[in-house]
Scaffold this motif. Sequence first.
Motif, PDB file in Angstrom:
ATOM      1  N   ILE A  19     -11.846   9.035   8.292  1.00  0.00           N
ATOM      2  CA  ILE A  19     -10.419   8.708   8.246  1.00  0.00           C
ATOM      3  C   ILE A  19      -9.615   9.624   9.166  1.00  0.00           C
ATOM      4  N   HIS A  47      -9.660   8.235  -1.581  1.00  0.00           N
ATOM      5  CA  HIS A  47      -8.329   8.213  -0.976  1.00  0.00           C
ATOM      6  C   HIS A  47      -8.102   9.481  -0.160  1.00  0.00           C
ATOM      7  N   HIS A  92     -13.401   1.830   2.773  1.00  0.00           N
ATOM      8  CA  HIS A  92     -12.244   0.998   3.127  1.00  0.00           C
ATOM      9  C   HIS A  92     -12.632   0.171   4.355  1.00  0.00           C
ATOM     10  N   TYR A  97     -14.298   9.424   3.812  1.00  0.00           N
ATOM     11  CA  TYR A  97     -14.203   8.731   2.518  1.00  0.00           C
ATOM     12  C   TYR A  97     -15.578   8.642   1.862  1.00  0.00           C
ATOM     13  N   LEU A 118      -8.941   1.190   8.178  1.00  0.00           N
ATOM     14  CA  LEU A 118      -8.386   2.527   7.973  1.00  0.00           C
ATOM     15  C   LEU A 118      -6.881   2.510   8.205  1.00  0.00           C
ATOM     16  N   ASP A 156      -3.403   4.130   1.703  1.00  0.00           N
ATOM     17  CA  ASP A 156      -4.709   3.519   1.439  1.00  0.00           C
ATOM     18  C   ASP A 156      -4.905   3.177  -0.033  1.00  0.00           C
ATOM     19  N   GLU A 157      -3.788   3.019  -0.750  1.00  0.00           N
ATOM     20  CA  GLU A 157      -3.911   2.812  -2.186  1.00  0.00           C
ATOM     21  C   GLU A 157      -2.948   1.727  -2.632  1.00  0.00           C
ATOM     22  N   ARG A 200       0.855  -1.188   0.000  1.00  0.00           N
ATOM     23  CA  ARG A 200       0.000   0.000   0.000  1.00  0.00           C
ATOM     24  C   ARG A 200       0.886   1.230   0.000  1.00  0.00           C
TER      25      ARG A 200
END
Lengths: 153, 765
Positions: free
Chosen positions: B166, B323, B143, B354, B146, B84-85, B77
């Motif tokens: 988030i 994101h 998500h 988010y 977190l 978060d990606e 990630r």
Amino acid sequence: MALLELKVNGQEVRVEAPDTALLLDVLRERLALTGAKRGCETSHCGCCTVRVDGMAVHSCVVLAVRCEGKAIATVEGCGDGMELDRLQRLFLEHGAVQCGYCGPGMLMAAQALLEQNPAPTLDEVKKGLDGNLCRCTGYTPIFDAILAYGRGE
Amino acid sequence: MADDYRVIGTPVVRPDGAEMISGQAVYGPDVTQPGMLWGKILRSPLPHARIRSIDVEKARALPGVTVITARDVPDRRYGYAIEDEQIFAVDKVRYVGEPVAAAAAPDEERALEALSLITVDYEELPAVFTAAEAARDGAPLVHDELGPARSVYLASWNPVHGTNIIHQASHHRGDVDAALARADYVFEDTFHASQIHHSYMEPHATLAAARSNAVTVWTCSQEVFQLRTLLAGLFAIPESRMRVINTKVGGGFGGKIEPRLEPVAVALSVHSRKPVKIVMTRAEEFTAAAGSTPATVTVKTGVTKDGTLTVRDIDFLWDTGAHAEGLPPSNRAMKDGNGPYRVHDLRISSTLVYTNKMRGTQLRGLGVPEGAFAIESQMDMIAERLGMDPLELRLKNILEEGDINSIDDVVQSIGLRECLVSVAKEIGWGEPKPANVGRGLSVIAKSPTTHSSISSAYVQFNEDGSAQVLVGASEIGQGMSVVMCQIAAEVLGLPVEAVGIASADTGTTPYDRGTFSSRVTFYTGMAVKLAAEDARKQLLEVASRMVEIPQDDLAAAEERVVSPAHPELSLPFREVLERAHSYERPILGRGTYGGKGDYPTLPHKAQRKEYVPGWKYAAQAVEAEIDEETGIVRVRRIASAHDVGKSLNPVSVDGQIIGGVVMGLGYALHERLQFDQGRIVNPSFMDYKIPSSQEIPEIKPIAVEVPLPEGPFGAKGIGELAIVGIAPAIGNAIHEVLGVRLKELPLHPERVLDAVESQRKRNGG
Ligand code: FES
Ligand code: FES
């Protein structure tokens, strides 16, 4: 594929390209003239502006094959390749170039305008640049450069 | 003071201007490499869906084509603040536009053909599209888990696990509830900012070449060092083997800070063993890059009868999309949300949520425009209720030198009053005007960056005595190149033409945190000044040995070493350099700025441990013609005054102000990304209009100079604030003419007409 015979910045060039090739792509990808930029796909930004027989056109929507026999002028033909011409110098002095991505297109649009109307008013300049977007300068310095050119500065 | 300098404060033309205006500058989309392939990205068509399977067989069967998905890339990630990606969606997609697979081929058509042969089997999931919905209990989770946050953010990261929240932050001083109860009047209003797009003219473009276990990436980026660290970590190679070279950047405005195409381009290059170039289409820019991070802002303000602000309670709800790149704006609002006002009791809270949409990220002024629209609109509402002139109300409450600001710092080097008075004068505040013409004001402020905001610079001499500046910051059009050359030239006693600059190449230039948040003039500028001073010192050391005069008696002027004590001495730099390069060692000046301890001269600190100087202030005024029948607002004149510390280059300063004002005009009047079920419905310059040449009013930029002692020659940054106050100032002008208050951006004609209509109804008309 077709063999195109184009006249770019006063020089005859032959180039292979698909019949459907756009002038912008032929200039950039086949002739390595990357001065004209792509900023969109919808003919709304003007970054790709070049001159065809003196007219400012969005080269992203013009078929290259349609330009055979016509005089194509790009930013690479301004000045003598080393020295800037008067309009280019005025662009720099007035701060008309920030990121510069719109610059070559703006310059070609301005050239076309000034050729038709050597001493334009502010409103005429605004109208003349209607097909060219700039996100950085707020346009005012570009207007100033063109107006200064019109005044013979 | 201007007279003391040769180069500083003069309108020097940019050293990179000629290459740009002659079409020779190489931007992201212009880069090529031998044997290069073109990459294209397959993006999710759904806002929220589980990926059951991806079939790439047919696509891979095409000759000369490389196709990759999440299975082919490192399972790691990433993200600058919150990780978060991943390079491609894993298990599920979270927004329309998320990368799912990619192909590289000898030309774009073939790459697109390959993408068309990929089939993805999706199972749609319930989605959330607004921050308010997403923050509710039981909302579908964008998500499932977190985080994690990267270390610099860990200390201040406060998520609500098991929700879409988030990050949450809150800051307060005094007893806000008691102060609100005591106030003579309390105003409470809610405002909505819209999500706009950066719309730099140059689309994102990256070329990655992975060769014999080293990778070179050419890209248009605002932060090459952050990018290198991220890419090296992602692909598990040392930073020495990951070189990021900035191309010419065709505008950034905050949209080219975080990684976009780079991870995919590197992955494609690793797999195809060829250089791979990816260029975004404009439609991709609008649907898959990023926009600003929009917010809903609720402001409660308490005032006394005489118009003294006593208390504020401000609540921000931010929509960061899929994101968490909205973290910087949401944090920024904690400091800047109150604007440049003296308020005794203060509470600011900020919630970042988010949703299943394209991400929001930083955009010029990050977090400040959203708050300023609320605060500056409400200031006029307060003035009206109290029967005060909006100018008077602001003059009475704005921060002055020595006041305590929202984050308990002592205010220093503030030129705000002068800014406000000068724009009011320029716009003709209080002078007669036709009934359909309104005037509006705003005052705005932005705090300096804090997080490890380090810049460094090298200054070296060439053989002929000219000099070279090397900095790691990015030139994105703001004019950094010319300002850095001016600073070095001033220090070195060189004409500005004798200074060259190279920037933003991790293989050659020294570390810099990057170009964002109006920080480069201040931080990189100071680093260059220190490096130039270091280079000058080294030069004089060599000269001292040559002429046998103590170094303290030597000075550098007009490309020569001179000495007031020895008027006959006139030693050309060139000769000193010959000696240095042939018999001693090359001269390399180094400078670093931005660390703790770099600001020793500061006034007392009330509470916070880390003080950073360089708050920026501005005032803006507009005059607009409002057509009651059509709702069309035609802005006629704008004045924008900025306290720049010291104007290093008046052409650059005016350019930043005018450019920002026009972006602010678009933000105010018509720009907005429109979504339908998470899908952007206006992804082109035809449907998303940015200001064009025809709508440019007369703009008067004003630079107010109150030197900042810590800045280079007293200068502060200037890049962002001009966008910020235009929307509320126009809203205030509309109110003056029509008597209606618009609380949602943009202020487009339908909104104006709706407001007039509901006012008529309310008045029983
Ligand atoms: S590329 Fe945008 S108009 Fe041609
Ligand atoms: S200078 Fe950047 S778009 Fe015009």
